[in-house]
Design an enzyme around this catalytic site. Structure first.
Site, mmCIF file in Angstrom:
data_model
loop_
_atom_site.group_PDB
_atom_site.id
_atom_site.type_symbol
_atom_site.label_atom_id
_atom_site.label_comp_id
_atom_site.label_asym_id
_atom_site.label_seq_id
_atom_site.Cartn_x
_atom_site.Cartn_y
_atom_site.Cartn_z
ATOM 1 N N CYS A 6 0.808 -1.226 0.000
ATOM 2 C CA CYS A 6 0.000 0.000 0.000
ATOM 3 C C CYS A 6 0.842 1.278 0.000
ATOM 4 O O CYS A 6 2.016 1.262 0.353
ATOM 5 C CB CYS A 6 -0.906 -0.019 1.232
ATOM 6 S SG CYS A 6 -2.327 1.061 1.011
ATOM 7 N N ASP A 122 -6.290 -3.798 11.520
ATOM 8 C CA ASP A 122 -5.139 -2.890 11.505
ATOM 9 C C ASP A 122 -4.898 -2.355 12.916
ATOM 10 O O ASP A 122 -5.728 -2.518 13.817
ATOM 11 C CB ASP A 122 -5.473 -1.729 10.544
ATOM 12 C CG ASP A 122 -4.244 -0.960 10.081
ATOM 13 O OD1 ASP A 122 -3.134 -1.271 10.537
ATOM 14 O OD2 ASP A 122 -4.424 -0.039 9.267
HETATM 15 O O1 LIG Z 1 -0.878 4.737 4.796
HETATM 16 C C1 LIG Z 1 -1.520 5.699 5.214
HETATM 17 O O2 LIG Z 1 -1.005 6.814 5.335
HETATM 18 C C2 LIG Z 1 -2.963 5.533 5.582
HETATM 19 C C3 LIG Z 1 -3.713 6.665 5.830
HETATM 20 C C4 LIG Z 1 -5.044 6.551 6.160
HETATM 21 C C5 LIG Z 1 -5.639 5.301 6.260
HETATM 22 C C6 LIG Z 1 -4.893 4.163 6.027
HETATM 23 C C7 LIG Z 1 -3.559 4.245 5.697
HETATM 24 N N1 LIG Z 1 -2.785 3.140 5.454
HETATM 25 C C8 LIG Z 1 -3.149 1.786 5.704
HETATM 26 O O3 LIG Z 1 -2.460 1.313 6.857
HETATM 27 C C9 LIG Z 1 -2.055 -0.040 6.653
HETATM 28 C C10 LIG Z 1 -0.552 -0.153 6.661
HETATM 29 O O4 LIG Z 1 -0.060 0.158 7.879
HETATM 30 P P1 LIG Z 1 1.516 0.150 8.191
HETATM 31 O O5 LIG Z 1 2.049 1.449 7.722
HETATM 32 O O6 LIG Z 1 2.124 -0.998 7.425
HETATM 33 O O7 LIG Z 1 1.582 -0.028 9.658
HETATM 34 C C11 LIG Z 1 -2.538 -0.429 5.276
HETATM 35 O O8 LIG Z 1 -3.777 -1.071 5.391
HETATM 36 C C12 LIG Z 1 -2.700 0.886 4.589
HETATM 37 O O9 LIG Z 1 -3.687 0.805 3.593
#
Ligand SMILES: O=C(O)c1ccccc1N[C@@H]1O[C@H](COP(=O)(O)O)[C@@H](O)[C@H]1O
Length: 199
Positions: A6, A122
């Site tokens: 992502c 998450d």
């Molecule tokens: O990545 C972002 O900045 C984000 C912003 C708002 C909502 C979701 C976001 N990311 C999501 O978070 C997880 C990844 O988390 P990590 O950084 O690996 O701890 C993934 O689902 C992204 O889609």
């Protein structure tokens, strides 16, 4: 193991994730260092082969805005983070949906409970790179197409898979050299580790 990478922002990010074997690639339309605009997303999505799912990520944005951005950008699935009620999922019915949530004793972990096709568990701070306590999955765990996210890295993804036994994994911070900047070597290692023993 289904793998989503992502927060992609460049053609090289997309090419690397696809070549590494990612099943899904995510584009962030929420306020974030990873946020991209619609024209950039359109261009990147055009380079994604049909077997790879493209996902638009949203956080507490109104349903109308989500639908408009998702349609214009051309994403294959909408990932909704935040306290969205069932009504919002109903408003967006017709699009493929992913419900992103944290795991609390109150969380409905049934995949499809809100009309979604996939569930994402998450950490409380989405996209922060912070891990959460996976032992919470012992009392309540989903079944079916659900993804584990939150602080995954090439170094910890195998252990997380063994602990949580998810259907898939999702990563952003753990494959970056600095916030919002993807490290292509880390993307390759992450996908290989997540899919190890399964190819
Ligand atoms: O990545 C972002 O900045 C984000 C912003 C708002 C909502 C979701 C976001 N990311 C999501 O978070 C997880 C990844 O988390 P990590 O950084 O690996 O701890 C993934 O689902 C992204 O889609």
């Amino acid at each position: 193991m289904y793998v989503k990478v992502c927060g992609l922002r460049t053609e090289a990010d997309v090419a690397t994730a696809v070549e590494a074997g990612a099943d899904a690639v995510g584009f962030v339309f929420a306020a974030s260092p990873r946020q991209i605009d619609i024209p950039t997303a359109q261009k990147l999505i055009a380079d994604v082969p049909p077997h790879v799912l493209t996902v638009g990520v949203f956080l507490e944005q109104p349903a109308g805005e989500v639908r408009q951005i998702a349609t214009e950008a051309g994403v294959g699935m909408i990932q909704l983070h935040g306290d969205y009620p069932r009504e919002t999922f109903a408003e967006l019915a017709g699009s493929r949906l992913m419900r992103a949530t944290t795991l609390t004793p109150e969380t409905d972990v049934t995949v499809g409970a809100y009309g979604e096709e996939m569930l994402l568990l998450d950490s409380p701070k989405a996209g922060s790179g912070e891990q959460w306590d996976l032992t919470r999955l012992t009392t309540s765990r989903p079944d079916g197409p659900w993804l584990l996210a939150g602080g995954l890295t090439p170094g910890n993804v195998r252990a997380a898979i063994e602990a949580a036994r998810p259907w898939g994994v999702d990563v952003s911070s753990g494959v970056e050299s600095s916030r919002g900047v993807k490290d292509h070597g880390l993307i390759r290692t992450f996908v290989a580790e997540a899919k190890r023993d399964q190819r």
